[in-house]
Scaffold this active site. Sequence first.
Site: not given
Length: 313
Positions: A137-139
């Site tokens: 997942l993106d930050q």
Amino acid sequence: MSYYEPLVYIVPEEEEGFLLKTVLQKRLMVSRKLLSRIKLTEQGIMVNGERKYINVKVNAGDRVEIRMEAEVSEDILPQDMPLHILHEDEQLLILAKDAGIIVHPTHGHYMNTIANGVVYHWQQMGVSCRFRPVHRLDQETSGVLCIAKNPYVHQQISEQMIRHEVKKEYLAFVWGTVAEPKGTITGPIDRDPEQPHVRIVTPDGYSAVTHYEVVEQFASAALVRIWLETGRTHQIRVHMRHIGHPLLGDKMYTLPQFEAEAEGLEASGCLSRQALHAHRLGFQHPGTREWTEYRAPLPGDLSELHRWLQEKS
């Protein structure tokens, strides 16, 4: 030498006389690459407690066991940090990831990642596992994150993803009034040649398919449910911008017509990241062979955003 918990398979009557190799590859779905690796392990493939070559025939009732050597992530420093564990068993660790934290250490960012916390958690439990996230997942994206505890489990779920059998569902807050209550976006995605870290929809890009459905419409924004057939970098953010509805808080993919609303949102102080949450993850559990789903409720900041939008409507 220590091993993960063995994968056990009891040969049914209809598979009497099958080659062990066939059972491993066609019934247990062990990939050729992983099978080659397991064969090199001293107790990697056992039948009724004895080590066997894969070209022998099996009998009904035989107990087939696969043992994989236990590993650790020696390059990841353990760090005591809060983990929101949704589920953990011998094969899987399912977390609800917070926004603002990255999954895996990168160059110059060796601490304060999910990996550091998971390695510490396993160390405290006396468990030897290598950190293997099945997806990322993106930050700034929160939500369900699946981590495999051995290479077989990682392979099994990864192949389900390739076959589009994994159900990944997101909740997102997007700008504007969404005219169509549900729809599918199919624009191919690739890097922007002028900004390599940015993705764009382009005819020469990689195939990408995003489905969406409006859950709640507000005065200037909407809460939408999104599920994917593909997993391109920034896919949801790029596709929602492409149809004119960028995510709230997403400065990279915003549109000029929503600048005033974005300034109001920023002034409210209720959101400091892109409004995207991995709400649900479903797949066939490699151990039980049963369909299983894990859900993460909206975190505090998105719940506050939800209330703010309702009050403004």
